[in-house]
Structure formats: C-alpha cells, structure tokens
Enzyme design. Structure first.
Site, PDB file in Angstrom:
ATOM      1  N   TYR A 177       0.902  -1.247  -0.325  1.00 22.15           N
ATOM      2  CA  TYR A 177       0.487   0.117  -0.306  1.00 22.15           C
ATOM      3  C   TYR A 177       0.503   1.184   0.178  1.00 22.15           C
ATOM      4  CZ  TYR A 177      -2.863   3.999   1.639  1.00 22.15           C
ATOM      5  OH  TYR A 177      -4.228   4.993   1.762  1.00 22.15           O
ATOM      6  N   GLU A 196      -3.124   7.818  -3.482  1.00 23.60           N
ATOM      7  CA  GLU A 196      -3.565   6.644  -3.383  1.00 23.60           C
ATOM      8  C   GLU A 196      -3.039   5.417  -3.761  1.00 23.60           C
ATOM      9  OE1 GLU A 196      -6.028   4.717  -0.131  1.00 23.60           O
ATOM     10  OE2 GLU A 196      -6.982   4.647  -2.087  1.00 23.60           O
TER      11      GLU A 196
END
Length: 506
Positions: A136, A224
């Site tokens: 991530y 993101e």
C-alpha cells in the site's frame, strides 16, 4: 475533484510513474476491441474493472439497476472486477463483451457506496500483471504539521483503515518538508520499512520519487496506490490509482478539469458548483444558508441547540444576490428532508438590505413550502428587517442567534403553512392548580383562554386556543387590546402574572 482509476493512471504515466497498462471502454463493442488489442500485444491475462468513484470494487457486487437484484455470471454473483485468462483472442474478446453487457448500465454496490450503489458507465480493460507481493502507498497533506505525508504498508490490497485498526505497526509514515522535497534517505527509509532489498529497493526509491513529483505537479490533494505491486523481476508498478485534485488548483489544469465526471457526483453538489456555492449535503431536517464558513459552523450549532439537525452546509459567499439566493433555495428545496430553512447572514462586505431584497425576489421564483427563519445583522440590518417584515411573504425574523434558535423551535412545532400567507402567533399560558397566576378557571369549568373572534361587531366569543387548527388564519391587525383588558378585568399586576405585557403576543 476525484478521478477514475484510468484517468489517474493516465496522469501518473505522464510523469513516468510505472502503471498497469489498460484501455477505457464505454460500450461492450469497445471492450471487445480493447481485449483484442491487448492480446495482440502479448497479454496473457485480461482484467475488467468497473470505473466508479469508490473503493472495494473487487469485493462489490453488480445489481440490476431496475430490479435491484444481483447480476449473475453463470452460477456466481458478478463482482466489480473480473479476471479473464487468455485462451484465444477471439474467445476472450467474446467473453469480455458478454460480461460488459452485464456490467455497463447496472449498479455496483460496495462497502463505500452503500446500498444505493453507483451506476457503471465505463470499464477499464487492463493487462494482467504477475504479482510477487502487494503493498500500500499513499501521499497526502498532513495538516497538523503542514508537511506532505507518505504512508506505505506491507499490507497491500487491504483497506488502510482496517490495517490501522488491526495492525497499526505495519503502517510506515514519512513526513516531507515542502521546502526541501523528498530526500533520498527518506525514500530509502520507506523501502527498508517494506523489507525491500537489492533491485526491488532501487526500483521503489525511483517509484516513490516519481510519484511524489507527480503529486506536486498535479496539485493533488491525495494519491493512493492500492495495490502497489512487486513483480518477480523486481519491478514496482501501480496496479490501482486513486487520485484527487485540489479544486482550488483546477484553474491551472484545464485538461484535468475536463476529466470531471458529474454523473459520479451528488446532483445537488454539482448544482452548487455551477452557481459558485459551497454546499455539502447532510442528514438533518433544517436547511441553512449563511455567508462565511465560521458563521456556518455557529449556525449549525444553533440548529442543534434548537432541537433540529442541519440538513446542509451552504455558504453563499460575500455576494448574496437574488440569483445566488434563488440557487441556494433550489438546493435546499431539492432535499425532501428539509422541514425548515434558517438564513443567517452577517452584512459586512454585503449589505443586509440587498440580501433581504434578494431573498424576497428569490422566493418569488422558487416554490418554498417550509417555514423560513431569517436572521440578518450588520450593515443596514434594520432596513433589511423592515423589508422582510413588510413583505407579503411569510418570514420569521430574528435579530440575534438566540432568537433564531427560538424561531426554529417555533417553526418546527407547527404544521407547515404556505409561505405566501400572513401569520400571527398566539402565546397563552395554561393554568393549573400549581400555578401562581391570579386568573383561574371558574367553578363551572369555563374555557381558560378567551380571544376575540368577531371584533367587527364588538362581540366576544370564547373558545379554547387548543381548538385552533390554524393559528395563522387569525387576523388581529385591527383588534383593540383594551377591550379584552376590560372583559378579563385585568390590572397591571395581573398582566405581569400571566407572562406578557399585552393580552395577545402577536
């Protein structure tokens, strides 16, 4: 402004960030064509991704937009992401086309969309990637420190909120000084935190440096990447991309502004942006219109104090003319939950009398079927209140925030009355055995409260105020209060005991 995945990848690719290759499609025929093109370039795995402004698409389910029933692919529920191993170009293209027919035009329900879901109007046909490990990665502004914050985690493909709750130690954070930029040692520190070594470490340092540069150049409020993947060859690639652009910087990016997909936004917020209004829909029952964010927060507190709940945040800014006020009313009246409207304007740059005129003109063009409470203070506030009170329209006018709160409570306690009707309120105390009032019921249980019904003939008729279904239907404009004083035989002390100076508080 939020972007679709394919748009975010396109922008990041312009800044040389390694991204998964794919082609957007709006029809089943385009999906079929794109699959053939990717297979011709060597793709061995095709991925169909529904494009909506929400996460959790791979775990979400497709629903028929008309029946709301689940959409099936064979005997399995169809999800928002579908993986197709390539057999032949023709067979894979046909399969993708059939899936596209079931996905396009139907709605995808995910954990982020809620039960209402979002309509899928486009699909990303992507080339599959051989994945060794998922990570991530995100970049956003840390408002507490005034620095850009980079977060990475070894738990890729999982909602970061879940990781933060269950395994917070697996989230690695690095704050970047805006003046210095991302320094090499900070990029290496993040790579070490992810356990990367050798070529994978070097590729990550290059990846995060390019991504940070793209974040700055795009004037993004957030980037993101979930998942950011490591391939068996040591490459770092963005397989997904969620990019949000700062609205205040769009004037510098006309190409990005053209990417805006209004179908993904709340229709009321779209209308607000078109009229240069700052609007956010909430779940309450009192619509509020103010000028200034600070006053808006105070107004929302007042609404809560009055026993209601704000239905929106709506800032009309410093130029509250009739057009903007009309647009504001349209926004609030489009919300079926709104039971009353509170207008709270401070006249600093804008004059209150101009705001009042704008409100009166706006209500001539917009149908308003709920009580409207107006509180104006500042420049020409007295003139403004005079305009409102002498308007043929129905307003409850307050001079202070406390009065505004009382007016909200008053308005919410009565049945909604047409805004064009004049109104008057009767304020009468109920007597009981514990009261100290000197005026009490007779032994024959006569009605407690007496009001004049047929004053034109000088007659008094008595009835209980509780029997009045519509207090606003009474008109006491020409009523002589002295007659009622004589009939009730009240002296000055009695009036004080009852709780008002005049027998009728109009």
């Amino acid at each position: 402004m939020n972007l679709h995945e394919h748009q975010g990848k396109e922008l990041l690719g312009k800044y040389n960030v390694p991204v998964q290759q794919g082609i957007v499609a709006f029809t089943p025929e385009e999906v079929e064509k794109n699959v053939r093109e990717l297979v011709s370039k060597g793709a061995t795995l095709i991925i169909l991704k529904a494009q909506i402004h929400a996460g959790g698409r791979g775990k979400g389910y497709m629903h028929n937009v008309k029946t709301n029933l689940l959409v099936f692919n064979g005997d399995k529920e169809l999800r928002g992401v579908k993986v197709l191993p390539v057999k032949t170009a023709a067979s894979t293209a046909r399969e993708a086309k059939d899936l596209a027919k079931k996905m396009l035009g139907n709605k995808l329900v995910t954990i982020q969309t809620g039960e209402s879901g979002k309509i899928v109007n486009r699909l990303l046909v992507a080339n599959g990637i051989d994945i060794a490990k998922e990570f991530y990665c995100s970049i956003l502004l840390d408002r507490e420190t005034g620095k850009n914050l980079i977060m990475v985690s070894s738990e890729g493909g999982v909602e970061i909120e879940k990781v933060a709750e269950e395994s917070p130690e697996k989230i690695i954070k690095e704050r970047v000084d805006i003046g210095q930029g991302l320094l090499p040692f900070q990029a290496r520190k993040l790579a070490f935190g992810l356990g990367l070594e050798g070529i994978a470490q070097r590729n990550f340092v290059n990846f995060i440096t390019l991504l940070y540069n793209a974040y700055l150049q795009l004037d993004a409020s957030m980037v993101e990447i979930n998942p950011m993947v490591l391939t068996p060859a040591g490459e770092i690639i963005a397989v997904d991309a969620k990019v949000s652009i700062d609205d205040n910087a769009l004037y510098r990016h006309s190409d990005i502004e053209a990417m805006r997909d209004k179908t993904e936004e709340d229709p009321l917020e779209v209308l607000a942006s078109e009229n240069d209004l700052n609007y956010i829909k909430l779940d309450g029952n009192v619509g509020c219109m103010v000028n200034g964010a600070g006053l808006a927060m105070a107004t929302m507190d007042i609404i809560k104090l009055a026993g209601g709940a704000p239905a929106n945040f709506l800032d009309v800014g410093g130029t509250a003319n009739s057009e903007r006020v009309a647009a504001a009313f349209k926004l609030m009246m489009s919300d079926p939950n709104v039971e009353a409207v509170l207008i709270n304007i401070f006249g600093g740059i804008v004059r209150c009398d101009r705001v009042a005129s704008g409100i009166i003109e706006a209500m001539k063009t917009v149908e308003v079927k709920v009580p409207v409470i107006v509180r104006l203070d500042g420049t020409n506030a007295v003139e403004a209140r005079h305009l409102l009170e002498n308007s043929p329209l129905k307003f409850l006018v307050g001079t202070t925030l406390a009065e505004a709160a009382e007016k909200i409570s008053e308005a919410m306690s009565f049945e909604v009355i047409n805004c064009s009707a004049p109104s008057a309120k009767i304020s009468l105390d109920d007597d009981d055995d514990d009261d100290d009032d000197e005026v009490t019921d007779s032994d024959d249980d006569e009605d407690e409260d007496e009001i004049v019904d047929d004053y034109d003939e000088g007659k008094l008729s008595e009835f209980d105020a509780e029997e009045i279904e519509d207090p606003d239907s009474l008109d006491f404009e020409d009523f002589d209060a002295d007659d009622l004083d004589d009939d009730l035989e009240l002296d000055d002390d009695d009036e004080d005991d009852i709780g008002f100076d005049d027998p009728l508080d109009i």
